[in-house]
Design a protein around this motif. Structure first.
Motif, PDB file in Angstrom:
ATOM      1  N   VAL A   1      11.164   5.299   4.331  1.00  0.00           N
ATOM      2  CA  VAL A   1       9.684   4.676   4.636  1.00  0.00           C
ATOM      3  C   VAL A   1       9.475   3.967   3.205  1.00  0.00           C
ATOM      4  O   VAL A   1       9.213   4.903   2.115  1.00  0.00           O
ATOM      5  CB  VAL A   1       8.357   5.371   5.092  1.00  0.00           C
ATOM      6  CG1 VAL A   1       7.315   4.781   5.288  1.00  0.00           C
ATOM      7  CG2 VAL A   1       8.869   6.260   6.408  1.00  0.00           C
ATOM      8  N   ASP A   2       9.309   2.475   3.117  1.00  0.00           N
ATOM      9  CA  ASP A   2       9.033   1.912   1.948  1.00  0.00           C
ATOM     10  C   ASP A   2       7.630   1.620   1.688  1.00  0.00           C
ATOM     11  O   ASP A   2       6.900   0.878   2.581  1.00  0.00           O
ATOM     12  CB  ASP A   2       9.720   0.499   2.233  1.00  0.00           C
ATOM     13  CG  ASP A   2       9.843   0.099   0.627  1.00  0.00           C
ATOM     14  OD1 ASP A   2       8.870   0.123  -0.242  1.00  0.00           O
ATOM     15  OD2 ASP A   2      10.665  -0.856   0.444  1.00  0.00           O
ATOM     16  N   PHE A   3       7.062   2.439   0.966  1.00  0.00           N
ATOM     17  CA  PHE A   3       5.673   2.167   0.527  1.00  0.00           C
ATOM     18  C   PHE A   3       5.243   0.656   0.328  1.00  0.00           C
ATOM     19  O   PHE A   3       4.003   0.207   0.359  1.00  0.00           O
ATOM     20  CB  PHE A   3       4.977   3.179  -0.433  1.00  0.00           C
ATOM     21  CG  PHE A   3       4.855   4.467  -0.124  1.00  0.00           C
ATOM     22  CD1 PHE A   3       4.935   4.842   1.271  1.00  0.00           C
ATOM     23  CD2 PHE A   3       4.832   5.627  -0.933  1.00  0.00           C
ATOM     24  CE1 PHE A   3       5.029   6.240   1.661  1.00  0.00           C
ATOM     25  CE2 PHE A   3       5.350   6.797  -0.466  1.00  0.00           C
ATOM     26  CZ  PHE A   3       4.968   7.274   0.657  1.00  0.00           C
ATOM     27  N   SER A   4       6.187   0.145  -0.860  1.00  0.00           N
ATOM     28  CA  SER A   4       5.866  -1.150  -1.393  1.00  0.00           C
ATOM     29  C   SER A   4       5.838  -2.290  -0.188  1.00  0.00           C
ATOM     30  O   SER A   4       5.153  -3.234  -0.301  1.00  0.00           O
ATOM     31  CB  SER A   4       7.073  -1.611  -2.215  1.00  0.00           C
ATOM     32  OG  SER A   4       8.206  -1.841  -1.367  1.00  0.00           O
ATOM     33  N   LYS A   5       6.380  -2.024   1.041  1.00  0.00           N
ATOM     34  CA  LYS A   5       6.206  -2.837   2.344  1.00  0.00           C
ATOM     35  C   LYS A   5       5.125  -2.264   3.238  1.00  0.00           C
ATOM     36  O   LYS A   5       4.847  -3.061   4.354  1.00  0.00           O
ATOM     37  CB  LYS A   5       7.666  -2.818   3.008  1.00  0.00           C
ATOM     38  CG  LYS A   5       8.500  -3.692   1.948  1.00  0.00           C
ATOM     39  CD  LYS A   5       9.936  -3.746   2.757  1.00  0.00           C
ATOM     40  CE  LYS A   5      11.106  -4.240   1.709  1.00  0.00           C
ATOM     41  NZ  LYS A   5      12.419  -4.206   2.425  1.00  0.00           N
ATOM     42  N   LYS A   6       4.443  -1.402   2.944  1.00  0.00           N
ATOM     43  CA  LYS A   6       3.506  -0.628   3.821  1.00  0.00           C
ATOM     44  C   LYS A   6       3.988  -0.336   5.030  1.00  0.00           C
ATOM     45  O   LYS A   6       3.238  -0.521   5.956  1.00  0.00           O
ATOM     46  CB  LYS A   6       2.339  -1.422   3.943  1.00  0.00           C
ATOM     47  CG  LYS A   6       1.383  -1.679   2.617  1.00  0.00           C
ATOM     48  CD  LYS A   6       0.191  -2.414   2.711  1.00  0.00           C
ATOM     49  CE  LYS A   6      -0.338  -2.915   1.318  1.00  0.00           C
ATOM     50  NZ  LYS A   6      -0.642  -1.803   0.491  1.00  0.00           N
ATOM     51  N   GLU A   7       5.301   0.169   5.063  1.00  0.00           N
ATOM     52  CA  GLU A   7       5.988   0.566   6.537  1.00  0.00           C
ATOM     53  C   GLU A   7       5.196   1.789   7.148  1.00  0.00           C
ATOM     54  O   GLU A   7       5.436   1.833   8.329  1.00  0.00           O
ATOM     55  CB  GLU A   7       7.397   0.806   6.179  1.00  0.00           C
ATOM     56  CG  GLU A   7       8.230  -0.387   5.810  1.00  0.00           C
ATOM     57  CD  GLU A   7       9.740  -0.204   5.495  1.00  0.00           C
ATOM     58  OE1 GLU A   7      10.527  -1.106   5.451  1.00  0.00           O
ATOM     59  OE2 GLU A   7       9.857   1.003   5.290  1.00  0.00           O
ATOM     60  N   GLN A   8       4.458   2.596   6.307  1.00  0.00           N
ATOM     61  CA  GLN A   8       3.710   3.471   6.755  1.00  0.00           C
ATOM     62  C   GLN A   8       2.483   3.345   7.693  1.00  0.00           C
ATOM     63  O   GLN A   8       1.922   3.935   8.330  1.00  0.00           O
ATOM     64  CB  GLN A   8       3.452   4.653   5.644  1.00  0.00           C
ATOM     65  CG  GLN A   8       2.282   4.176   4.873  1.00  0.00           C
ATOM     66  CD  GLN A   8       2.563   3.293   3.865  1.00  0.00           C
ATOM     67  OE1 GLN A   8       3.616   2.568   3.820  1.00  0.00           O
ATOM     68  NE2 GLN A   8       1.728   3.277   2.670  1.00  0.00           N
ATOM     69  N   LYS A   9       2.156   1.889   7.619  1.00  0.00           N
ATOM     70  CA  LYS A   9       1.145   1.383   8.310  1.00  0.00           C
ATOM     71  C   LYS A   9       1.574   0.519   9.257  1.00  0.00           C
ATOM     72  O   LYS A   9       0.658  -0.042  10.046  1.00  0.00           O
ATOM     73  CB  LYS A   9       0.057   0.635   7.356  1.00  0.00           C
ATOM     74  CG  LYS A   9      -0.387   1.389   6.090  1.00  0.00           C
ATOM     75  CD  LYS A   9      -1.251   2.465   6.575  1.00  0.00           C
ATOM     76  CE  LYS A   9      -1.676   3.116   5.223  1.00  0.00           C
ATOM     77  NZ  LYS A   9      -2.290   4.502   5.514  1.00  0.00           N
TER      78      LYS A   9
END
Length: 234
Positions: free
Chosen positions: A35-43
């Motif tokens: 999961v890539d936080f920089s792309k906000k994939e967790q959202k």
């Protein structure tokens, strides 16, 4: 090729490493989704359907009707019960293991996490709060002292074997460098670090989805700290 039962969505963080450690130690095949936080994939909407809190980690058990489990402690309990590993069947020992798991979830993680946040994110981005930093460092040190006392005369936090309590606590406590929490004088804790440092499966898990040696005080820590702070710049 048969798809693994477990799909793990995670990132290289202290909570994100916990299920990776279990899966590697238990030798359970799994599918890894970084999961890539920089792309906000967790959202993203698809992710929020399996984890409404929009955090990592999350697992999906394909063998159980695509059952999703979020929250790292809950994931460890689910995996331990599913595979019958790293959680004793003895009621008292099981309770002890869960107690120390909750100690990490309710104490070690939140306090060290705040110590890291105020020093590694807030301060370099112009929000210096010496009172908060001292408060969280001091409380983190106190909690590590509790661990040190618990580990006197014993190898593991609960029972006679490595358990999910150790798996949950190690990534956080071992990141004392990143939180600037001193561990001098905590001989039993440091010996526990050494025992887990020597476990190949646990160390392999810490390299995924990508290694972050700076968290443990290795490599170019200044560059890693600057990059980390920049990721959260307002």
């Amino acid at each position: 090729m048969t798809r693994p039962e477990i799909t793990l969505y995670t990132a290289p963080t202290m909570n994100g490493w916990k299920p990776l450690i279990f899966l590697h130690e238990a030798d359970v095949p799994y599918e890894l989704v970084a999961v890539d936080f920089s792309k906000k994939e967790q959202k993203a909407a698809d992710y929020l359907r399996i984890n409404p809190n929009g955090r990592i980690p999350t697992i999906v058990d394909r063998s159980n009707g695509d059952f999703a489990v979020f929250e790292s402690g809950a994931i460890l309990l689910y995996l331990a019960e599913k595979y019958g590993k790293f959680l004793s069947a003895d009621p008292k020992e099981r309770s002890e293991t869960v107690q120390w798991l909750m100690f990490q979830m309710g104490g070690i993680g939140p306090m060290m996490g705040q110590a890291m946040y105020f020093q590694r994110i807030a301060r370099p981005n112009g929000h210096d709060d010496p009172f908060a930093i001292k408060r969280y460092i001091d409380e983190s040190r106190r909690l590590l002292e509790v661990l040190n006392t618990r580990l006197a005369g014993r190898d593991w936090l609960a029972g006679s074997d490595y358990s999910i309590a150790d798996m949950a606590t190690y990534p956080w406590a071992r990141s004392f460098y990143w939180a600037n929490v001193p561990v001098d004088g905590l001989d039993h804790l440091n010996a526990w670090f050494d025992r887990i440092d020597a476990r190949p499966a646990t160390q392999a898990a810490l390299q995924l989805p990508q290694p972050r040696p700076a968290v443990f005080g290795h490599g170019d820590t200044e560059a890693a700290a600057a990059k980390n702070a920049a990721n959260y710049k307002d």
